[in-house]
Structures are given as structure tokens and as C-alpha cells.
Write an enzyme that holds these catalytic residues in place. Structure first.
Site, PDB file in Angstrom:
ATOM      1  N   LYS A   1      42.576 124.356  71.199  1.00 23.77           N
ATOM      2  CA  LYS A   1      42.801 123.137  71.453  1.00 23.77           C
ATOM      3  C   LYS A   1      43.890 122.876  72.051  1.00 23.77           C
ATOM      4  O   LYS A   1      44.886 122.192  71.128  1.00 23.77           O
ATOM      5  CB  LYS A   1      41.456 122.047  70.911  1.00 23.77           C
ATOM      6  CG  LYS A   1      40.488 121.082  71.450  1.00 23.77           C
ATOM      7  CD  LYS A   1      41.606 119.956  72.522  1.00 23.77           C
ATOM      8  CE  LYS A   1      42.434 118.745  72.192  1.00 23.77           C
ATOM      9  NZ  LYS A   1      43.346 118.421  73.329  1.00 23.77           N
TER      10      LYS A   1
ATOM     11  N   GLU B   1      51.489 120.237  60.844  1.00 20.51           N
ATOM     12  CA  GLU B   1      53.193 119.937  61.436  1.00 20.51           C
ATOM     13  C   GLU B   1      53.294 118.763  62.267  1.00 20.51           C
ATOM     14  O   GLU B   1      53.097 118.326  62.816  1.00 20.51           O
ATOM     15  CB  GLU B   1      53.915 121.171  62.552  1.00 20.51           C
ATOM     16  CG  GLU B   1      53.271 121.858  61.197  1.00 20.51           C
ATOM     17  CD  GLU B   1      54.281 123.323  61.835  1.00 20.51           C
ATOM     18  OE1 GLU B   1      55.095 123.551  63.329  1.00 20.51           O
ATOM     19  OE2 GLU B   1      54.483 125.025  60.961  1.00 20.51           O
TER      20      GLU B   1
ATOM     21  N   CYS C   1      60.022 118.506  67.463  1.00 22.89           N
ATOM     22  CA  CYS C   1      59.330 117.686  65.749  1.00 22.89           C
ATOM     23  C   CYS C   1      61.585 117.577  65.095  1.00 22.89           C
ATOM     24  O   CYS C   1      61.127 116.516  64.487  1.00 22.89           O
ATOM     25  CB  CYS C   1      58.564 117.992  65.840  1.00 22.89           C
ATOM     26  SG  CYS C   1      58.785 120.279  65.486  1.00 22.89           S
TER      27      CYS C   1
ATOM     28  N   GLU D   1      59.593 107.228  65.564  1.00 21.33           N
ATOM     29  CA  GLU D   1      60.006 108.354  66.613  1.00 21.33           C
ATOM     30  C   GLU D   1      59.870 108.206  67.368  1.00 21.33           C
ATOM     31  O   GLU D   1      58.415 107.829  68.203  1.00 21.33           O
ATOM     32  CB  GLU D   1      58.563 109.732  66.189  1.00 21.33           C
ATOM     33  CG  GLU D   1      59.262 110.940  66.748  1.00 21.33           C
ATOM     34  CD  GLU D   1      57.739 111.614  66.346  1.00 21.33           C
ATOM     35  OE1 GLU D   1      56.862 111.556  66.151  1.00 21.33           O
ATOM     36  OE2 GLU D   1      58.470 112.931  66.196  1.00 21.33           O
TER      37      GLU D   1
HETATM   38  P1  NAD Z   1      49.501 114.356  68.554  1.00 20.07           P
HETATM   39  O1  NAD Z   1      48.890 114.016  68.065  1.00 20.07           O
HETATM   40  O2  NAD Z   1      49.015 113.099  70.351  1.00 20.07           O
HETATM   41  O3  NAD Z   1      48.625 115.160  69.892  1.00 20.07           O
HETATM   42  C1  NAD Z   1      48.549 116.469  69.370  1.00 20.07           C
HETATM   43  C2  NAD Z   1      46.910 118.024  70.160  1.00 20.07           C
HETATM   44  O4  NAD Z   1      45.981 116.344  68.644  1.00 20.07           O
HETATM   45  C3  NAD Z   1      46.678 117.038  71.336  1.00 20.07           C
HETATM   46  O5  NAD Z   1      45.871 118.499  71.161  1.00 20.07           O
HETATM   47  C4  NAD Z   1      45.621 116.073  70.778  1.00 20.07           C
HETATM   48  O6  NAD Z   1      44.301 116.238  72.156  1.00 20.07           O
HETATM   49  C5  NAD Z   1      44.703 116.522  69.761  1.00 20.07           C
HETATM   50  N1  NAD Z   1      44.592 115.246  68.868  1.00 20.07           N
HETATM   51  C6  NAD Z   1      44.872 114.013  69.416  1.00 20.07           C
HETATM   52  N2  NAD Z   1      43.787 113.406  69.149  1.00 20.07           N
HETATM   53  C7  NAD Z   1      43.294 113.446  68.404  1.00 20.07           C
HETATM   54  C8  NAD Z   1      42.335 113.710  67.240  1.00 20.07           C
HETATM   55  N3  NAD Z   1      41.754 112.668  66.938  1.00 20.07           N
HETATM   56  N4  NAD Z   1      41.571 114.755  66.699  1.00 20.07           N
HETATM   57  C9  NAD Z   1      41.706 115.809  66.527  1.00 20.07           C
HETATM   58  N5  NAD Z   1      42.577 116.249  68.216  1.00 20.07           N
HETATM   59  C10 NAD Z   1      43.093 115.294  68.270  1.00 20.07           C
HETATM   60  O7  NAD Z   1      50.992 114.422  69.134  1.00 20.07           O
HETATM   61  P2  NAD Z   1      51.566 114.973  70.959  1.00 20.07           P
HETATM   62  O8  NAD Z   1      51.683 113.909  71.014  1.00 20.07           O
HETATM   63  O9  NAD Z   1      50.665 116.047  71.998  1.00 20.07           O
HETATM   64  O10 NAD Z   1      52.955 115.773  70.115  1.00 20.07           O
HETATM   65  C11 NAD Z   1      53.953 115.053  69.979  1.00 20.07           C
HETATM   66  C12 NAD Z   1      53.662 114.854  68.751  1.00 20.07           C
HETATM   67  O11 NAD Z   1      54.394 115.727  67.857  1.00 20.07           O
HETATM   68  C13 NAD Z   1      55.059 114.235  67.890  1.00 20.07           C
HETATM   69  O12 NAD Z   1      54.880 113.295  66.566  1.00 20.07           O
HETATM   70  C14 NAD Z   1      55.728 115.231  67.894  1.00 20.07           C
HETATM   71  O13 NAD Z   1      57.105 115.107  66.264  1.00 20.07           O
HETATM   72  C15 NAD Z   1      54.578 116.241  66.891  1.00 20.07           C
HETATM   73  N6  NAD Z   1      55.497 117.475  66.772  1.00 20.07           N
HETATM   74  C16 NAD Z   1      55.456 118.213  65.447  1.00 20.07           C
HETATM   75  C17 NAD Z   1      55.989 120.053  65.152  1.00 20.07           C
HETATM   76  C18 NAD Z   1      56.527 120.007  64.577  1.00 20.07           C
HETATM   77  O14 NAD Z   1      56.053 121.333  63.577  1.00 20.07           O
HETATM   78  N7  NAD Z   1      56.152 119.357  63.084  1.00 20.07           N
HETATM   79  C19 NAD Z   1      55.895 120.068  66.361  1.00 20.07           C
HETATM   80  C20 NAD Z   1      56.178 119.593  67.392  1.00 20.07           C
HETATM   81  C21 NAD Z   1      55.603 118.317  67.250  1.00 20.07           C
END
Ligand code: NAD
Length: 505
Positions: free
Chosen positions: A191, A266, A300, A399
Site C-alpha cells: 500500500k 521505521e 527520515c 520533526e
Molecule cells: P504517514 O505515516 O502519514 O504515511 C505513511 C503511510 O502510512 C502511507 O502509505 C499512509 O497512507 C499510511 N497510513 C496512514 N494512516 C494509516 C493507518 N491508520 N493504517 C495504516 N496505514 C496508514 O507518513 P508520510 O507523511 O507518508 O511520511 C513521512 C514520515 O515517514 C516522516 O515521519 C518520516 O520521518 C518517516 N520516514 C521514516 C523513514 C525511516 O526509515 N525511519 C524513512 C522515510 C520516512
């Protein structure tokens, strides 16, 4: 034609297919619309114009995809690791062959600059090769002896798994999560993030064209609250590999509790780069600038807090401010561009709001701190440096996930460590010093899953990747990825006729 014009023309050509009809889900090897026919629009952050309509999957689509992944699992798990290796290398070859297309589509969907995305596609291929090579040994375990007993451990794939990815560098990150699952023998339902779904479609097509059997890899687009949630709750899905925000991780843990889902997270970061006065300051400044302003700061592992020893604070932050001001903000397809538009107006609004917060909190804006009118009129934000920051300010704790750096002075090593650790997150840390003993002390005490000394983030795939505290649970990379996607079984053989306790007779 300049390189920029060539990129623009080619991107238009590659995007044309997405503009026709709906970008489909992929279930059981077939391109399908959402069961209820629903779709959503994805826009380009360059000009906020629609790029495509995308199938909006919900619980019914996830159910179909999970069933397809379940049906494909026994055969995929049963083929030899050598065979899986061959197929995954073919996928890597196909990614390399289409790297330009992937990079250009990714730039237009995410706003990330071409100079970084051209490498991200190739890094995706490298992820395939790395785990492909490890597929044949993935099931291996250990032999553990005690007197009268030989224990043999081995691993087997856990089953169909869900992979949920964020929008920042979707292609590379998707490969990073998906390939170890496939190499281990799991089947998947992916997804992708709703803000940047296009390259996930390319990826599944490439994989199937390269010979991945139908149903091994299923793609369901949609929103987190319906498709994402349904995936985490589905009883046939045995584990969730998730990359995204920390609070989404909490939600996923709750949602998966009923079906005892194994989770790998992550999550976010507020990573310190600690610069001591004895460091090579020019190199440290270049690395700090690279780690916060590359990938639009939507990274991240970005070094979003700059902790500088007080004696060099003025000089060092002036150097960083000069470099930040010289960074080219522009169209993501312009080869000169370093910082492109942020992913979406809603995210841009969030990032811009921190400029106001910084002013209210009494920080100084030493560079940037404003919106930029860039080509196409999209979500452009100037590379920003806040100075005079105290660690209890929101700009030091939260963040921001944009090209925004908060600089905090410190007087002693102890103070540097206290400040560095005084946040909810613990993903990465960067330490700059010429004193090896200090480097050992500081890295020992720093609360982070990954630390680089006298270096920016240079990834080595066999090393563990992941965070502590609110930055994640579990590690990726090398064998750690297999541990998550596989179950370990122990078989104990009696090697002699030992005395068995008799409870009767
Ligand atoms: P997000 O958490 O908003 O979304 C990530 C994914 O989760 C999307 O596909 C979204 O549709 C899905 N999602 C949202 N709500 C959900 C739920 N209730 N159940 C299941 N899936 C759900 O994150 P984002 O805004 O897309 O990405 C940015 C974030 O990702 C930042 O916090 C960044 O630090 C983090 N990130 C972490 C790493 C790492 O390796 N630690 C790498 C890249 C990004």
C-alpha cells in the site's frame, strides 16, 4: 535542447500513460480498478496540476489482494532460493533498463530533484541485487549442541505480509521493504502513500514482466484510514513492514493487535549533528548541509538539529547559512536544482508554519524562512537555518520534514549529549570530532539506532538500519530483514538414549 528541456520532454512522454484512464491496482497478476470504482487524484507539487487518477482501494480490495497473496504463498515459498535469486536479479536488470523513466516520474510525483532521484532508481536495483544474493541462504540456521542433544534451527517465510510506505522517496523505500520479503519467500500486499503513488505502479509491472509469478506481489492504492487500516487488520496478513510517521506507527500497532500482527517500524527522526571545535569544520559544514537540504529535507535520517560547540558556533553557523543561501531551489527536472518543491500544499503549509513558530519562540532566521516563487508556482520553500535555538523550543523537538535546520550551541560534551538525547526520537546521529576517545564516549551515550562519525549518511546495505525510542522498532538490512520476514524453528534431536522421567509404572 538543454538537459532540463530534454528531461521535461521525456517526463511528459513517460507521464502520458498515467494521464489516460485510472492508475490500476495489481491483484493476482491483473491490473484492476477499485472494487467500488472509486479513484483519487494525485497532483504534481511542481504546479499543483493533476498527474493522474488512481484507483482508491478499500477493505474489499485489500481482502482480494490478501487472498491472492495467500494463494500465491505456498508455491513462492517452495521454490528454491537459487530460483528466487535469478528472478530478483532479472527485476534489478529491468529497473536499471527503466531507471530514467522511474526517476523522471518520481521527480514529478514527489518534487524531489533529479540529481538525487536518478540515483534512487539505481539504489532500488541495488537493493534487489543485495537481497537476491542472500535468498539461497535465507533459510539457514544454526546447529546448537548439548550433551545428548543436537538442536537444529532453520527459518521459513512467515507468510503473506503487508508493506506500507511513505511519500518522500517512494521508489527506493518500497524496494528496501519489499525485496527482503520476496527473497525470504513471502508474498506481499503493498500500500503506497497516496501523495506519490505512480512509481509503485511501475515497480510491480517491472517485477511481473521480469518473471515474478502472479499474485506474489499485489498492489493496492488508497488512503491510510481505509486501505492501510484494512491491510493492518487483515487476518491473512502475518506481518506489517511500515515506514512513516511515529503516530501512524502507534495506530498500526493498535489496529494489528487483534490479529497479533508482527510489526516493523521505521518512523520519524529529529537527528542531531554534533560538531566539536576540533573537527574539520569545512567537511562538517558540507555534511550538515547535505544531510538537511538534500531530498528537500524530506528525509527520515536528515540532520535537522545542528549542535555546535559554543566557541565556534558563530563562525560555523555563518558558514552553514552562506551555503544554505547558495543552494539552488528550482524545478525538480532541472539538473542544477538541489531543492525542489515539497510534496503537497498541506505539507508545505506545515513546514511554513514553523517559520512563524520560530519567530514566536524567539529564534533567529539566519537563512531562508520563506516561501519561494519557483517554476510552476508549486510548493517551493527556501533552505532555512534557525540560530539561537534552545532545545525546549518546538523547532528543536518536532520533526518538520523539510529543508529546515535548527542550530543549538553547547558548552561541554555532557551538555551536547543531554541536548542530543532530549527528544522523543532516536533514529540517527552524526558526530564530528578529531578526538577518537571522545567519539567513542559520545557514540556510546547517544540514543540513536545509527551513528556516523566524521561522515554524512553513507549507507552500507549489510549494516542494521533502524531507530530507537519513537523512531522505530526493529532493524532492516543484512540478515536483520530476514529475521523479521521469517519464522525460526528449532528441532531438538536426542543423540543418546537418555533417561526419560517416568510418571507412572
Ligand atoms: P504517514 O505515516 O502519514 O504515511 C505513511 C503511510 O502510512 C502511507 O502509505 C499512509 O497512507 C499510511 N497510513 C496512514 N494512516 C494509516 C493507518 N491508520 N493504517 C495504516 N496505514 C496508514 O507518513 P508520510 O507523511 O507518508 O511520511 C513521512 C514520515 O515517514 C516522516 O515521519 C518520516 O520521518 C518517516 N520516514 C521514516 C523513514 C525511516 O526509515 N525511519 C524513512 C522515510 C520516512
Amino acid at each position: 535542447m538543454s538537459d532540463f528541456e530534454t528531461h521535461l520532454a521525456k517526463a511528459e512522454k513517460y507521464l502520458a500513460r498515467f494521464r489516460e484512464g485510472v492508475v490500476m491496482n495489481q491483484i493476482g497478476g491483473e491490473a484492476v480498478e477499485a472494487a467500488d470504482g472509486d479513484s483519487f487524484e494525485t497532483i504534481s507539487p511542481v504546479d499543483l496540476k493533476p498527474l493522474a487518477r488512481v484507483a482508491r482501494g478499500k477493505a474489499a480490495d485489500i481482502d482480494r489482494a490478501a487472498k491472492a497473496a495467500k494463494a500465491a504463498f505456498p508455491a513462492w515459498a517452495a521454490i528454491s532460493g537459487e530460483e528466487r535469486k535469478k528472478i530478483l536479479h532479472k527485476v534489478a536488470d529491468a529497473i536499471v533498463a527503466r531507471a530514467e523513466e522511474i526517476a523522471l516520474v518520481e521527480c514529478m510525483d514527489t518534487g524531489q530533484a533529479y540529481r538525487f532521484m536518478s540515483k534512487a532508481a539505481l539504489r532500488g536495483a541495488e537493493n534487489f541485487r543485495f537481497f537476491a544474493d542472500r535468498a539461497p541462504a535465507a533459510r539457514d540456521g544454526a546447529a546448537l549442541r548439548k550433551a545428548g542433544q543436537l538442536n537444529v534451527t532453520s527459518r521459513s517465510p512467515i507468510g503473506p505480509v503487508g508493506v506500507i510506505t511513505p511519500w518522500n522517496t517512494p521508489f527506493m523505500l518500497s524496494t528496501w521493504k519489499i525485496v527482503p520479503a520476496l527473497a525470504a519467500g513471502c508474498t506481499i500486499v503493498h500500500k503506497p502513500a497516496e501523495f506519490s503513488p505512480l512509481t509503485a505502479r511501475l515497480l510491480v509491472e517491472i517485477a511481473e514482466e521480469a518473471g515474478l509469478p502472479k499474485g506474489v506481489w499485489n498492489l493496492v492504492n488508497g488512503f491510510g484510514e481505509d486501505a492501510g487500516k484494512a491491510l493492518t487488520e487483515h487476518p491473512d496478513i502475518k506481518a506489517i513492514g511500515f515506514v512513516g510517521e511515529s503516530r501512524t506507527g502507534s495506530m498500526i500497532m493498535r489496529q494489528g493487535a487483534e490479529t497479533l500482527k508482527r510489526v516493523h517500524f521505521e518512523l520519524g527522526g529529529k537527528n542531531p549533528v554534533i560538531v566539536f571545535a576540533d573537527a574539520d569544520l569545512e567537511r562538517a559544514a558540507d555534511a550538515a548541509v547535505f544531510m538537511i537540504y538534500s531530498l528537500n529535507g524530506e528525509r527520515c535520517t536528515s540532520s535537522s538539529r545542528l549542535l555546535v560547540e559554543a566557541s565556534i558556533y558563530e563562525e560555523f553557523t555563518r558558514k552553514v547559512a552562506e551555503k544554505a543561501k547558495a543552494i539552488k531551489v528550482g524545478h525538480p527536472l532541472d539538473p542544477q536544482t538541489v531543492v525542489g518543491p515539497l510534496i503537497h500544499p498541506s505539507h508545505e503549509k506545515k513546514v511554513l508554519s514553523y517559520f512563524e513558530i520560530a519567530r514566536e519562540e524567539g529564534a533567529t532566521i539566519a537563512a531562508g524562512g520563506e516561501k519561494v516563487e519557483g517554476p510552476g508556482g508549486g510548493c517551493y520553500v527556501a533552505p532555512t537555518l534557525f540560530t539561537g535555538v534552545a532545545n525546549d523550543m518546538r523547532i528543536a523537538q518536532e520533526e518538520i520534514f523539510g529543508p529546515v535546520l535548527s542550530a543549538i550551541p553547547f558548552a561541554t560534551e555532557e551538555q551536547a549529549l543531554n541536548v542530543a538525547n532530549d527528544v522523543a526520537y532516536g533514529l540517527t546521529g552524526y558526530v564530528w570530532t578529531a578526538d577518537i576517545t571522545r567519539a567513542l564516549r559520545v557514540t556510546d551515550a547517544l540514543e540513536a539506532g545509527m551513528i556516523w562519525v566524521n561522515s554524512e549518511n553513507v549507507r552500507h546495505l549489510p549494516t542494521p538500519f533502524g531507530g530507537v525510542k519513537s523512531s522505530g522498532i526493529g532493524r532492516d538490512g543484512g540478515d536483520w530483514s530476514f529475521d523479521f520476514y521469517m519464522e525460526t524453528k528449532n528441532v531438538a534431536f536426542a543423540t543418546e538414549a537418555h533417561k526419560i522421567p517416568k510418571l507412572a509404572g
